[in-house]
Design a protein around this motif. Structure first.
Motif, PDB file in Angstrom:
ATOM      1  N   TYR A   1      48.199  25.452  21.066  1.00 52.83           N
ATOM      2  CA  TYR A   1      47.790  26.671  21.756  1.00 52.83           C
ATOM      3  C   TYR A   1      46.666  26.349  22.739  1.00 52.83           C
ATOM      4  N   PHE A   2      46.675  27.055  23.859  1.00 51.57           N
ATOM      5  CA  PHE A   2      45.685  26.842  24.907  1.00 51.57           C
ATOM      6  C   PHE A   2      45.196  28.180  25.424  1.00 51.57           C
ATOM      7  N   ALA A   3      43.881  28.304  25.561  1.00 56.49           N
ATOM      8  CA  ALA A   3      43.277  29.516  26.117  1.00 56.49           C
ATOM      9  C   ALA A   3      43.048  29.288  27.604  1.00 56.49           C
ATOM     10  N   ALA A   4      43.644  30.150  28.413  1.00 55.46           N
ATOM     11  CA  ALA A   4      43.468  30.076  29.858  1.00 55.46           C
ATOM     12  C   ALA A   4      42.623  31.260  30.301  1.00 55.46           C
ATOM     13  N   LEU A   5      41.387  30.978  30.652  1.00 53.61           N
ATOM     14  CA  LEU A   5      40.496  32.004  31.181  1.00 53.61           C
ATOM     15  C   LEU A   5      40.811  32.185  32.657  1.00 53.61           C
ATOM     16  N   ALA A   6      40.832  33.431  33.099  1.00 55.13           N
ATOM     17  CA  ALA A   6      41.150  33.725  34.503  1.00 55.13           C
ATOM     18  C   ALA A   6      40.077  34.633  35.090  1.00 55.13           C
ATOM     19  N   PRO A   7      38.892  34.078  35.393  1.00 53.65           N
ATOM     20  CA  PRO A   7      37.822  34.900  35.939  1.00 53.65           C
ATOM     21  C   PRO A   7      38.153  35.401  37.347  1.00 53.65           C
ATOM     22  N   MET A   8      37.660  36.592  37.629  1.00 54.51           N
ATOM     23  CA  MET A   8      37.894  37.249  38.912  1.00 54.51           C
ATOM     24  C   MET A   8      37.322  36.426  40.054  1.00 54.51           C
ATOM     25  N   LYS A   9      38.109  36.281  41.104  1.00 49.96           N
ATOM     26  CA  LYS A   9      37.677  35.608  42.313  1.00 49.96           C
ATOM     27  C   LYS A   9      37.717  36.590  43.483  1.00 49.96           C
ATOM     28  N   ASP A  10      38.785  37.403  43.540  1.00 48.96           N
ATOM     29  CA  ASP A  10      38.976  38.354  44.631  1.00 48.96           C
ATOM     30  C   ASP A  10      39.648  39.606  44.067  1.00 48.96           C
ATOM     31  N   ALA A  11      38.868  40.671  43.906  1.00 46.66           N
ATOM     32  CA  ALA A  11      39.372  41.899  43.282  1.00 46.66           C
ATOM     33  C   ALA A  11      40.518  42.521  44.072  1.00 46.66           C
ATOM     34  N   GLN A  12      40.448  42.491  45.389  1.00 45.46           N
ATOM     35  CA  GLN A  12      41.516  43.065  46.209  1.00 45.46           C
ATOM     36  C   GLN A  12      42.825  42.301  46.020  1.00 45.46           C
ATOM     37  N   LYS A  13      42.750  40.976  46.026  1.00 44.98           N
ATOM     38  CA  LYS A  13      43.955  40.175  45.800  1.00 44.98           C
ATOM     39  C   LYS A  13      44.488  40.385  44.388  1.00 44.98           C
ATOM     40  N   SER A  14      43.604  40.587  43.420  1.00 46.05           N
ATOM     41  CA  SER A  14      44.046  40.846  42.052  1.00 46.05           C
ATOM     42  C   SER A  14      44.874  42.122  41.997  1.00 46.05           C
ATOM     43  N   LYS A  15      44.443  43.147  42.696  1.00 45.52           N
ATOM     44  CA  LYS A  15      45.227  44.391  42.756  1.00 45.52           C
ATOM     45  C   LYS A  15      46.558  44.151  43.447  1.00 45.52           C
ATOM     46  N   GLU A  16      46.520  43.424  44.552  1.00 43.47           N
ATOM     47  CA  GLU A  16      47.718  43.171  45.349  1.00 43.47           C
ATOM     48  C   GLU A  16      48.771  42.373  44.584  1.00 43.47           C
TER      49      GLU A  16
ATOM     50  N   PHE B   1      51.751  33.300  24.281  1.00 49.67           N
ATOM     51  CA  PHE B   1      51.582  33.897  22.958  1.00 49.67           C
ATOM     52  C   PHE B   1      51.042  35.316  23.070  1.00 49.67           C
ATOM     53  N   MET B   2      49.999  35.506  23.892  1.00 46.27           N
ATOM     54  CA  MET B   2      49.415  36.828  24.118  1.00 46.27           C
ATOM     55  C   MET B   2      48.548  36.777  25.365  1.00 46.27           C
ATOM     56  N   TYR B   3      48.224  37.961  25.877  1.00 45.77           N
ATOM     57  CA  TYR B   3      47.386  38.022  27.073  1.00 45.77           C
ATOM     58  C   TYR B   3      46.747  39.393  27.186  1.00 45.77           C
ATOM     59  N   GLY B   4      45.696  39.450  28.003  1.00 40.96           N
ATOM     60  CA  GLY B   4      45.044  40.733  28.254  1.00 40.96           C
ATOM     61  C   GLY B   4      43.882  40.569  29.218  1.00 40.96           C
ATOM     62  N   ARG B   5      43.464  41.696  29.750  1.00 42.94           N
ATOM     63  CA  ARG B   5      42.356  41.697  30.702  1.00 42.94           C
ATOM     64  C   ARG B   5      41.053  41.948  29.967  1.00 42.94           C
ATOM     65  N   PHE B   6      39.952  41.545  30.574  1.00 48.11           N
ATOM     66  CA  PHE B   6      38.638  41.845  30.016  1.00 48.11           C
ATOM     67  C   PHE B   6      38.285  43.275  30.407  1.00 48.11           C
ATOM     68  N   ALA B   7      37.791  44.036  29.466  1.00 52.52           N
ATOM     69  CA  ALA B   7      37.493  45.460  29.699  1.00 52.52           C
ATOM     70  C   ALA B   7      36.439  45.676  30.781  1.00 52.52           C
ATOM     71  N   ASP B   8      35.599  44.682  31.015  1.00 51.82           N
ATOM     72  CA  ASP B   8      34.550  44.844  32.031  1.00 51.82           C
ATOM     73  C   ASP B   8      35.025  44.474  33.441  1.00 51.82           C
ATOM     74  N   GLY B   9      36.310  44.115  33.587  1.00 52.30           N
ATOM     75  CA  GLY B   9      36.855  43.791  34.896  1.00 52.30           C
ATOM     76  C   GLY B   9      36.567  42.381  35.378  1.00 52.30           C
ATOM     77  N   ALA B  10      36.003  41.543  34.516  1.00 51.43           N
ATOM     78  CA  ALA B  10      35.612  40.194  34.915  1.00 51.43           C
ATOM     79  C   ALA B  10      36.780  39.214  35.016  1.00 51.43           C
ATOM     80  N   GLY B  11      37.971  39.626  34.606  1.00 50.26           N
ATOM     81  CA  GLY B  11      39.133  38.742  34.641  1.00 50.26           C
ATOM     82  C   GLY B  11      40.002  38.972  33.431  1.00 50.26           C
ATOM     83  N   GLY B  12      40.584  37.893  32.914  1.00 48.26           N
ATOM     84  CA  GLY B  12      41.467  38.029  31.766  1.00 48.26           C
ATOM     85  C   GLY B  12      41.626  36.720  31.015  1.00 48.26           C
ATOM     86  N   LEU B  13      42.449  36.770  29.970  1.00 54.87           N
ATOM     87  CA  LEU B  13      42.689  35.636  29.093  1.00 54.87           C
ATOM     88  C   LEU B  13      44.172  35.591  28.755  1.00 54.87           C
ATOM     89  N   VAL B  14      44.760  34.407  28.831  1.00 52.21           N
ATOM     90  CA  VAL B  14      46.144  34.196  28.415  1.00 52.21           C
ATOM     91  C   VAL B  14      46.141  33.069  27.391  1.00 52.21           C
TER      92      VAL B  14
END
Length: 92
Positions: free
Chosen positions: A3-18, A37-50
């Protein structure tokens, strides 16, 4: 399989929406293929985890680099092998 945790911190909020739907479609495909296995966004909008499943760090990083969030420049990424514990005991 590891198993591997992939952190995906926000770089560009507009592109994330797009690219959100393309990102979600990618994750669905990878989940159906057995790579996610699972994924989700961080509630504070800082990015997500897969949480990926894979044979090696290199194999998982190759998948992460295909994520539309990464290819579009919407998110950074950082991948770490994750020693998932299923018995809920803390090991030192």
């Amino acid at each position: 399989m590891k198993y591997f945790a992939a952190l995906a911190p926000m770089k560009d909020a507009q592109k994330s929406k797009e690219y959100r739907q393309q990102h979600l479609d990618f994750l669905k495909e990878q989940r159906e293929a057995g790579h996610v296995f699972m994924y989700g966004r961080f509630a504070d909008g800082a990015g997500g985890l897969v949480i990926y499943r894979g044979e090696s760090l290199e194999a998982v990083e190759a998948l992460v680099r295909q994520d539309p969030y990464v290819t579009s420049g919407a998110r950074h990424y950082e991948v770490h092998e994750w020693d998932m514990q299923t018995d809920y005991t803390i090991q030192a």
